[in-house]
Design a protein around this motif. Structure first.
Motif: not given
Length: 185
Positions: A112-123
């Motif tokens: 499980s992965i939670e991308i934190p708030d603030g990340v704009a781009t997932i490459e």
């Protein structure tokens, strides 16, 4: 440069090294430790792709370009996540704004992965071939998910997008663009 080594457990670069090329150490499946000198000013995309045994990443004090945040290698100026070890957490509090090419693949065994708030781009190919990954949570700050971000994540059945995200949405575990013109995963 050294792609697909199954024997090097520790990578310590010399003090004069300035550049680590794209995929330079990719597929170093047994590497547990990577030490980056203060002289390094450039790390190419996917430089540590598939370093699935990585326990420790360090950056020599005095490096103006890179630093460690919560056991993760981050480019200071752009706040781009470059490498993530098995024990690390993706930094929060807007410490990163993008997740580099193939970075999540390094965490091969995460479920499980939670991308934190603030990340704009997932490459592109960011979560490429994460066979144990079943759940991903995407915050409202994500504005761009590049092609094949979730390629070959066959067990990924739960994708949750923050309801306030203006670009993406989920429906029963499927990821769509907000206007529902494209299925992402």
């Amino acid at each position: 440069a050294f792609q697909e080594s199954e024997v090097l457990e520790k990578v310590t670069l010399g003090s004069g090294v300035e550049k680590i090329d794209t995929r330079a150490f990719s597929l170093f499946s047994s590497s547990k430790e990577i030490n980056i000198p203060k002289s390094v000013t450039h790390i190419g995309d996917g430089a540590f792709l598939a370093c699935v045994s990585l326990d420790s990443i360090s950056v020599e004090e005095g490096n103006d370009k890179y630093h460690i945040v919560k056991n993760c290698l981050v480019e200071k100026e752009t706040k781009k996540l470059i490498a993530w070890n098995l024990e690390g957490e993706i930094p929060t509090n807007y410490s990163i704004t993008s997740v580099g090419f193939g970075v999540i693949y390094t965490t091969y065994y995460k479920e499980s992965i939670e991308i934190p708030d603030g990340v704009a781009t997932i490459e592109m190919n960011n979560f490429y071939y994460c066979p144990y990954l079943t759940r991903v949570k995407i915050p409202s700050s994500v504005t761009n998910i590049n092609g094949n971000a979730f390629k070959e994540c066959d067990n990924l059945t739960s994708i949750e997008v923050d309801k306030n995200n203006q670009y993406y949405m989920d429906d029963n575990g499927t990821l769509y663009t907000k206007d529902i013109t494209e299925i992402i995963k």
